[in-house]
Scaffold this motif. Structure first.
Motif, PDB file in Angstrom:
ATOM      1  N   MET A   1       0.828  -1.199   0.000  1.00  0.00           N
ATOM      2  CA  MET A   1       0.000   0.000   0.000  1.00  0.00           C
ATOM      3  C   MET A   1       0.864   1.252   0.000  1.00  0.00           C
ATOM      4  SD  MET A   1      -3.002   1.303  -0.057  1.00  0.00           S
ATOM      5  CE  MET A   1      -4.124  -0.008   0.428  1.00  0.00           C
ATOM      6  N   ILE A   2       1.921   1.259   0.850  1.00  0.00           N
ATOM      7  CA  ILE A   2       2.788   2.428   0.916  1.00  0.00           C
ATOM      8  C   ILE A   2       3.477   2.647  -0.427  1.00  0.00           C
ATOM      9  CG2 ILE A   2       4.893   3.362   1.955  1.00  0.00           C
ATOM     10  CD1 ILE A   2       4.039   2.086   4.577  1.00  0.00           C
ATOM     11  N   TYR A   3       4.013   1.545  -0.992  1.00  0.00           N
ATOM     12  CA  TYR A   3       4.718   1.706  -2.260  1.00  0.00           C
ATOM     13  C   TYR A   3       3.755   2.121  -3.368  1.00  0.00           C
ATOM     14  CZ  TYR A   3       7.682   1.155  -6.266  1.00  0.00           C
ATOM     15  OH  TYR A   3       8.375   1.409  -7.418  1.00  0.00           O
ATOM     16  N   SER A   4       2.534   1.625  -3.337  1.00  0.00           N
ATOM     17  CA  SER A   4       1.552   1.990  -4.353  1.00  0.00           C
ATOM     18  C   SER A   4       1.313   3.498  -4.361  1.00  0.00           C
ATOM     19  CB  SER A   4       0.239   1.239  -4.098  1.00  0.00           C
ATOM     20  OG  SER A   4      -0.729   1.607  -5.043  1.00  0.00           O
ATOM     21  N   LEU A   5       1.257   4.085  -3.159  1.00  0.00           N
ATOM     22  CA  LEU A   5       1.075   5.530  -3.060  1.00  0.00           C
ATOM     23  C   LEU A   5       2.322   6.271  -3.542  1.00  0.00           C
ATOM     24  CD1 LEU A   5      -0.698   5.697   0.417  1.00  0.00           C
ATOM     25  CD2 LEU A   5      -1.745   6.053  -1.823  1.00  0.00           C
ATOM     26  N   LEU A   6       3.480   5.771  -3.134  1.00  0.00           N
ATOM     27  CA  LEU A   6       4.734   6.403  -3.553  1.00  0.00           C
ATOM     28  C   LEU A   6       4.912   6.321  -5.063  1.00  0.00           C
ATOM     29  CD1 LEU A   6       7.204   5.139  -0.799  1.00  0.00           C
ATOM     30  CD2 LEU A   6       6.376   7.474  -1.123  1.00  0.00           C
ATOM     31  N   ARG A   7       4.537   5.188  -5.635  1.00  0.00           N
ATOM     32  CA  ARG A   7       4.695   5.020  -7.078  1.00  0.00           C
ATOM     33  C   ARG A   7       3.873   6.046  -7.843  1.00  0.00           C
ATOM     34  NH1 ARG A   7       2.516  -0.192 -10.191  1.00  0.00           N
ATOM     35  NH2 ARG A   7       0.636   1.080 -10.075  1.00  0.00           N
ATOM     36  N   ARG A   8       2.695   6.348  -7.325  1.00  0.00           N
ATOM     37  CA  ARG A   8       1.844   7.334  -7.999  1.00  0.00           C
ATOM     38  C   ARG A   8       2.560   8.686  -8.096  1.00  0.00           C
ATOM     39  NH1 ARG A   8      -4.086   7.302  -5.749  1.00  0.00           N
ATOM     40  NH2 ARG A   8      -3.622   5.104  -6.144  1.00  0.00           N
ATOM     41  N   VAL A   9       3.244   9.049  -7.012  1.00  0.00           N
ATOM     42  CA  VAL A   9       3.999  10.307  -7.008  1.00  0.00           C
ATOM     43  C   VAL A   9       5.197  10.208  -7.945  1.00  0.00           C
ATOM     44  CG1 VAL A   9       5.352  11.882  -5.582  1.00  0.00           C
ATOM     45  CG2 VAL A   9       3.257  10.863  -4.667  1.00  0.00           C
ATOM     46  N   LEU A  10       5.946   9.111  -7.814  1.00  0.00           N
ATOM     47  CA  LEU A  10       7.152   8.948  -8.623  1.00  0.00           C
ATOM     48  C   LEU A  10       6.840   8.912 -10.115  1.00  0.00           C
ATOM     49  CD1 LEU A  10       8.978   6.290  -6.419  1.00  0.00           C
ATOM     50  CD2 LEU A  10       9.675   8.668  -6.750  1.00  0.00           C
ATOM     51  N   PHE A  11       5.730   8.262 -10.474  1.00  0.00           N
ATOM     52  CA  PHE A  11       5.379   8.134 -11.885  1.00  0.00           C
ATOM     53  C   PHE A  11       4.852   9.449 -12.477  1.00  0.00           C
ATOM     54  CE2 PHE A  11       5.016   3.476 -13.320  1.00  0.00           C
ATOM     55  CZ  PHE A  11       6.128   3.127 -12.581  1.00  0.00           C
ATOM     56  N   SER A  12       4.638  10.433 -11.631  1.00  0.00           N
ATOM     57  CA  SER A  12       4.244  11.752 -12.132  1.00  0.00           C
ATOM     58  C   SER A  12       5.465  12.586 -12.514  1.00  0.00           C
ATOM     59  CB  SER A  12       3.432  12.503 -11.071  1.00  0.00           C
ATOM     60  OG  SER A  12       4.259  12.877  -9.968  1.00  0.00           O
TER      61      SER A  12
END
Length: 346
Positions: A1-12
């Motif tokens: 869950m934490i990485y899923s949220l971080l990935r959203r930011v990183l992929f932006s």
């Protein structure tokens, strides 16, 4: 869950900028004792390959941490081994930016980095600062040639790197399969491969005598090979008694991504679209090797089932890269769990 949220930011963000930020964040969490926020448990499933006892069968492929600047942070995420590099004798900037392109619809990446790295001496300084190798962690070091070294002198670059990293590596990988250094894959061909492996194995024996320790040599090959090329490489691996082969690097194929945004960018394609090709080549290589040289399976592992398919096709270990970008530490644990008790030492 934490990485899923971080990935959203990183992929932006721009892909290469996000890559650097993510690695710095991983190192920060480890230094702060907070790696548990990303990885909850280590999978203990030891296997012996190349004469080395790996604590589990899932490693990090080369390319993510080219300069070995984030070894301890990455090691805290559950990997059974870490491979750093590709490193070259001298620093080089690599290819012009932008040079990393995400294809999220296909869970894929195209890169044309071009062996950008700070040079072998910088990598060695980072390795010597890291705790992971001092504590017995399995550290592979991936070596290559500088882009401006003529092909007829390519072996000299590999020999320089091998001599320098030998004392710090658990094993050394010889990368002759990146599609992003001009003519590099020519080294996979008959006489060039034979000469390179002969010189590297001779140097390996001299270094083993000097250091009082045998460090295995692995060869990393491309997936874009026909049956005759696979057979030729297998014969060379056996003839020179290479310790392992890593199958495979990224592909020049664009099957499955032709119509996607960035699908026509030049460079090597990795991720889910490469899985079938890489695994097919790996399986043919395993058949040709007949168990004489262990295989590390790489290419398109996005879930535990994919990792199992690599072992079913003859691999003893697997490595992940693009799947880690898309799924984070969860994939490390899932893949290691899926391989628990499977396979055999090699």
């Amino acid at each position: 869950m934490i990485y899923s949220l971080l990935r959203r930011v990183l992929f932006s963000m721009d892909a290469e900028k996000a890559h650097g930020i993510a690695l710095s964040g991983i190192s920060f969490l480890q230094a702060s004792g907070l790696s548990g926020l990303m990885a909850d448990r280590f999978v203990d499933d030891p296997v012996e390959v190349m004469g080395i006892r790996f604590p589990n069968k899932v490693g990090l492929a080369a390319g993510l941490d080219k300069n070995g600047a984030h070894i301890d942070g990455l090691a805290a995420l559950g990997f059974g081994h870490i491979e750093i590099g590709t490193i070259t004798p001298r620093p080089q900037p690599g290819n012009p930016k932008p040079r990393i392109f995400r294809l999220p619809e296909a869970q894929a990446i195209i890169n044309r980095m071009g062996f950008n790295n700070a040079g072998v001496e910088a990598l060695l300084a980072n390795v010597r600062r890291a705790e992971f190798p001092k504590q017995g962690g399995i550290l592979g070091i991936n070596i290559g040639k500088n882009a401006d070294t003529p092909m007829e002198k390519a072996a000299e670059d590999y020999l320089i790197c091998l001599e320098k990293v030998y004392g710090e590596a658990s094993y050394v990988t010889v990368n002759i399969s990146s599609p992003n250094t001009k003519n590099l894959r020519e080294l996979q061909k008959d006489e060039a491969l034979d000469d390179l492996l002969a010189r590297l194995k001779a140097a390996q024996q001299q270094l083993a005598d000097r250091h009082g320790r045998y460090v295995p040599l692995a060869l990393k090959i491309a997936p874009d090979l026909d049956d005759l090329q696979i057979s030729t490489i297998a014969d060379a691996l056996k003839r020179h008694r290479m310790d392992a082969v890593i199958a495979t690097n990224t592909t020049l194929s664009r099957a499955g991504v032709e119509k996607l945004p960035h699908g026509d960018e030049t460079g090597g394609l990795s991720g889910a679209p490469e899985f079938r090709l890489a695994t097919t080549v790996q399986g043919k290589l395993a058949h040709a090797l007949a168990g004489e040289v262990p295989i590390i399976g790489v290419g398109g592992i996005l879930k535990g089932e994919d990792a199992r398919a690599k072992l079913a096709a003859g691999a003893s270990l697997v490595q992940i890269y693009t799947g880690f970008i898309y799924r984070g530490p969860e994939l490390v644990r899932e893949a290691a769990d899926s391989l628990r008790g499977l396979g055999k030492s090699a």
